[in-house]
Design a protein around this motif. Structure first.
Motif, PDB file in Angstrom:
ATOM      1  N   TYR A  75       2.560   4.224 -15.666  1.00  0.00           N
ATOM      2  CA  TYR A  75       2.058   4.587 -16.983  1.00  0.00           C
ATOM      3  C   TYR A  75       0.982   3.600 -17.401  1.00  0.00           C
ATOM      4  O   TYR A  75      -0.049   3.510 -16.758  1.00  0.00           O
ATOM      5  CB  TYR A  75       3.190   4.720 -18.002  1.00  0.00           C
ATOM      6  CG  TYR A  75       4.246   5.702 -17.561  1.00  0.00           C
ATOM      7  CD1 TYR A  75       3.974   7.065 -17.522  1.00  0.00           C
ATOM      8  CD2 TYR A  75       5.494   5.261 -17.143  1.00  0.00           C
ATOM      9  CE1 TYR A  75       4.926   7.971 -17.080  1.00  0.00           C
ATOM     10  CE2 TYR A  75       6.454   6.165 -16.704  1.00  0.00           C
ATOM     11  CZ  TYR A  75       6.169   7.512 -16.679  1.00  0.00           C
ATOM     12  OH  TYR A  75       7.112   8.389 -16.240  1.00  0.00           O
ATOM     13  N   ASP A  76       1.235   2.798 -18.440  1.00  0.00           N
ATOM     14  CA  ASP A  76       0.237   1.826 -18.877  1.00  0.00           C
ATOM     15  C   ASP A  76       0.713   0.386 -18.658  1.00  0.00           C
ATOM     16  O   ASP A  76       0.235  -0.540 -19.292  1.00  0.00           O
ATOM     17  CB  ASP A  76      -0.124   2.049 -20.345  1.00  0.00           C
ATOM     18  CG  ASP A  76       1.044   1.814 -21.285  1.00  0.00           C
ATOM     19  OD1 ASP A  76       2.202   1.674 -20.819  1.00  0.00           O
ATOM     20  OD2 ASP A  76       0.822   1.780 -22.510  1.00  0.00           O
ATOM     21  N   GLU A  77       1.649   0.216 -17.737  1.00  0.00           N
ATOM     22  CA  GLU A  77       2.227  -1.095 -17.486  1.00  0.00           C
ATOM     23  C   GLU A  77       1.997  -1.521 -16.039  1.00  0.00           C
ATOM     24  O   GLU A  77       2.194  -0.737 -15.112  1.00  0.00           O
ATOM     25  CB  GLU A  77       3.727  -1.050 -17.770  1.00  0.00           C
ATOM     26  CG  GLU A  77       4.430  -2.379 -17.627  1.00  0.00           C
ATOM     27  CD  GLU A  77       5.894  -2.270 -17.993  1.00  0.00           C
ATOM     28  OE1 GLU A  77       6.213  -2.212 -19.196  1.00  0.00           O
ATOM     29  OE2 GLU A  77       6.719  -2.212 -17.061  1.00  0.00           O
ATOM     30  N   ALA A  78       1.590  -2.764 -15.858  1.00  0.00           N
ATOM     31  CA  ALA A  78       1.447  -3.373 -14.538  1.00  0.00           C
ATOM     32  C   ALA A  78       2.615  -4.343 -14.367  1.00  0.00           C
ATOM     33  O   ALA A  78       2.889  -5.157 -15.248  1.00  0.00           O
ATOM     34  CB  ALA A  78       0.125  -4.108 -14.426  1.00  0.00           C
ATOM     35  N   HIS A  79       3.303  -4.227 -13.238  1.00  0.00           N
ATOM     36  CA  HIS A  79       4.462  -5.082 -12.964  1.00  0.00           C
ATOM     37  C   HIS A  79       4.130  -5.949 -11.757  1.00  0.00           C
ATOM     38  O   HIS A  79       4.017  -5.436 -10.640  1.00  0.00           O
ATOM     39  CB  HIS A  79       5.688  -4.210 -12.693  1.00  0.00           C
ATOM     40  CG  HIS A  79       6.962  -4.970 -12.582  1.00  0.00           C
ATOM     41  ND1 HIS A  79       8.183  -4.330 -12.560  1.00  0.00           N
ATOM     42  CD2 HIS A  79       7.251  -6.290 -12.482  1.00  0.00           C
ATOM     43  CE1 HIS A  79       9.136  -5.232 -12.444  1.00  0.00           C
ATOM     44  NE2 HIS A  79       8.587  -6.428 -12.397  1.00  0.00           N
ATOM     45  N   LEU A  80       3.950  -7.242 -11.986  1.00  0.00           N
ATOM     46  CA  LEU A  80       3.687  -8.175 -10.901  1.00  0.00           C
ATOM     47  C   LEU A  80       4.983  -8.387 -10.136  1.00  0.00           C
ATOM     48  O   LEU A  80       5.940  -8.957 -10.664  1.00  0.00           O
ATOM     49  CB  LEU A  80       3.148  -9.504 -11.440  1.00  0.00           C
ATOM     50  CG  LEU A  80       2.923 -10.611 -10.415  1.00  0.00           C
ATOM     51  CD1 LEU A  80       1.956 -10.181  -9.320  1.00  0.00           C
ATOM     52  CD2 LEU A  80       2.436 -11.879 -11.114  1.00  0.00           C
ATOM     53  N   LEU A  81       5.014  -7.907  -8.907  1.00  0.00           N
ATOM     54  CA  LEU A  81       6.221  -7.969  -8.091  1.00  0.00           C
ATOM     55  C   LEU A  81       6.249  -9.189  -7.184  1.00  0.00           C
ATOM     56  O   LEU A  81       7.327  -9.678  -6.835  1.00  0.00           O
ATOM     57  CB  LEU A  81       6.336  -6.703  -7.238  1.00  0.00           C
ATOM     58  CG  LEU A  81       6.395  -5.395  -8.012  1.00  0.00           C
ATOM     59  CD1 LEU A  81       6.318  -4.211  -7.050  1.00  0.00           C
ATOM     60  CD2 LEU A  81       7.648  -5.333  -8.867  1.00  0.00           C
ATOM     61  N   ASN A  82       5.079  -9.645  -6.751  1.00  0.00           N
ATOM     62  CA  ASN A  82       5.040 -10.740  -5.796  1.00  0.00           C
ATOM     63  C   ASN A  82       3.678 -11.415  -5.889  1.00  0.00           C
ATOM     64  O   ASN A  82       2.650 -10.749  -5.818  1.00  0.00           O
ATOM     65  CB  ASN A  82       5.265 -10.197  -4.379  1.00  0.00           C
ATOM     66  CG  ASN A  82       5.620 -11.250  -3.361  1.00  0.00           C
ATOM     67  OD1 ASN A  82       5.324 -12.426  -3.529  1.00  0.00           O
ATOM     68  ND2 ASN A  82       6.258 -10.826  -2.285  1.00  0.00           N
ATOM     69  N   LEU A  83       3.680 -12.716  -6.065  1.00  0.00           N
ATOM     70  CA  LEU A  83       2.475 -13.527  -5.990  1.00  0.00           C
ATOM     71  C   LEU A  83       2.821 -14.696  -5.098  1.00  0.00           C
ATOM     72  O   LEU A  83       3.773 -15.428  -5.371  1.00  0.00           O
ATOM     73  CB  LEU A  83       2.040 -14.010  -7.371  1.00  0.00           C
ATOM     74  CG  LEU A  83       0.658 -14.650  -7.416  1.00  0.00           C
ATOM     75  CD1 LEU A  83      -0.022 -14.354  -8.744  1.00  0.00           C
ATOM     76  CD2 LEU A  83       0.699 -16.123  -7.167  1.00  0.00           C
ATOM     77  N   CYS A  84       2.090 -14.846  -4.016  1.00  0.00           N
ATOM     78  CA  CYS A  84       2.467 -15.818  -3.000  1.00  0.00           C
ATOM     79  C   CYS A  84       1.216 -16.530  -2.489  1.00  0.00           C
ATOM     80  O   CYS A  84       0.200 -15.876  -2.229  1.00  0.00           O
ATOM     81  CB  CYS A  84       3.156 -15.054  -1.873  1.00  0.00           C
ATOM     82  SG  CYS A  84       4.150 -16.050  -0.794  1.00  0.00           S
ATOM     83  N   VAL A  85       1.294 -17.831  -2.333  1.00  0.00           N
ATOM     84  CA  VAL A  85       0.184 -18.624  -1.809  1.00  0.00           C
ATOM     85  C   VAL A  85       0.675 -19.385  -0.585  1.00  0.00           C
ATOM     86  O   VAL A  85       1.754 -19.978  -0.603  1.00  0.00           O
ATOM     87  CB  VAL A  85      -0.350 -19.607  -2.883  1.00  0.00           C
ATOM     88  CG1 VAL A  85      -1.408 -20.535  -2.301  1.00  0.00           C
ATOM     89  CG2 VAL A  85      -0.919 -18.840  -4.067  1.00  0.00           C
ATOM     90  N   ALA A  86      -0.130 -19.350   0.468  1.00  0.00           N
ATOM     91  CA  ALA A  86       0.216 -20.057   1.709  1.00  0.00           C
ATOM     92  C   ALA A  86       0.437 -21.534   1.412  1.00  0.00           C
ATOM     93  O   ALA A  86      -0.290 -22.127   0.602  1.00  0.00           O
ATOM     94  CB  ALA A  86      -0.901 -19.882   2.731  1.00  0.00           C
ATOM     95  N   PRO A  87       1.427 -22.147   2.051  1.00  0.00           N
ATOM     96  CA  PRO A  87       1.703 -23.566   1.784  1.00  0.00           C
ATOM     97  C   PRO A  87       0.464 -24.461   1.889  1.00  0.00           C
ATOM     98  O   PRO A  87       0.275 -25.355   1.072  1.00  0.00           O
ATOM     99  CB  PRO A  87       2.760 -23.916   2.837  1.00  0.00           C
ATOM    100  CG  PRO A  87       3.490 -22.617   3.055  1.00  0.00           C
ATOM    101  CD  PRO A  87       2.418 -21.562   2.967  1.00  0.00           C
ATOM    102  N   ALA A  88      -0.415 -24.222   2.856  1.00  0.00           N
ATOM    103  CA  ALA A  88      -1.603 -25.061   3.027  1.00  0.00           C
ATOM    104  C   ALA A  88      -2.612 -24.896   1.898  1.00  0.00           C
ATOM    105  O   ALA A  88      -3.468 -25.756   1.711  1.00  0.00           O
ATOM    106  CB  ALA A  88      -2.276 -24.744   4.366  1.00  0.00           C
TER     107      ALA A  88
END
Length: 162
Positions: A75-88
Motif C-alpha cells: 500500500y503506502d508503507e515501506a517495511h525495511l526487512l534487512n539492512l546489512c553491511v559487510a564487516p570490512a
C-alpha cells in the motif's frame, strides 16, 4: 590519515554507488548476511524477495558489494526487512548512506511511512535509526531468535521523504 578515515571520506564524497541488487549476486549477499547476523536469512528467503513488491538495493564501493537493503512495499508503507553491511565496510558510513537512499527512494515511489524492527541489543543500529529520524513506536516481544531464547524487537517508524 588512517585507512578507515580515508575510506569514510571516500564514501562521504561519493565513491559509494547505490543501485539494484541482482539475484546473480546471491552468493555474495549470503556471505555478507552470514557475517552480520547470528540467524542469517537463507538463500530461499532472499530468492523470494526478488518480486515486484520488494525493493533490493546494493551499496557498492569500488565496484564491490559493501552492503544491501531489502524493503517490502505494501500500500503506502515501506517495511525495511534487512539492512546489512559487510564487516570490512562497517564504520565507513555505508549503512547511513544506504538508509538515506532507501528513505528518499521510498518517498519518491509513493510510500508514506517507513517501518522497521531492530533487535533491542543492537545499540549501533538503534542509534543510527534515531539519528535519521526514526522513533520507537512499540515493541515486538520475543521477535528475534537469540542464543538463549528470544529477544525483543523495537518497532520504529518515520515518514518517507519526497
Amino acid at each position: 590519515m588512517g585507512d578507515r578515515t580515508k575510506a569514510y571520506q571516500q564514501v562521504a564524497q561519493g565513491d559509494l554507488v547505490i543501485d539494484n541488487l541482482t539475484v546473480e549476486e546471491l552468493p555474495t549477499i549470503l556471505e555478507i548476511e552470514r557475517g552480520c547476523h547470528s540467524n542469517p536469512w537463507s538463500a530461499g528467503i532472499f530468492e523470494d524477495c526478488f518480486k515486484s513488491t520488494y525493493r533490493l538495493w546494493a551499496a557498492r564501493r569500488n565496484g564491490e558489494l559493501a552492503g544491501f537493503a531489502v524493503v517490502a512495499y505494501q500500500y503506502d508503507e515501506a517495511h525495511l526487512l534487512n539492512l546489512c553491511v559487510a564487516p570490512a565496510a562497517r564504520g565507513l558510513g555505508v549503512a547511513r548512506r544506504l538508509l538515506q537512499y532507501l528513505i528518499a527512494r521510498s518517498g519518491h515511489d509513493g510510500m508514506q511511512l517507513l517501518l522497521l524492527e531492530v533487535r533491542h541489543s543492537n545499540r549501533p543500529a538503534y542509534r543510527l535509526y534515531c539519528s535519521e529520524g526514526f522513533e520507537q513506536v512499540g515493541v515486538r516481544p520475543d521477535y528475534y531468535p537469540a542464543p538463549n531464547g528470544r529477544e525483543n524487537a523495537r518497532v520504529m517508524t518515520r515518514p518517507c521523504l519526497l
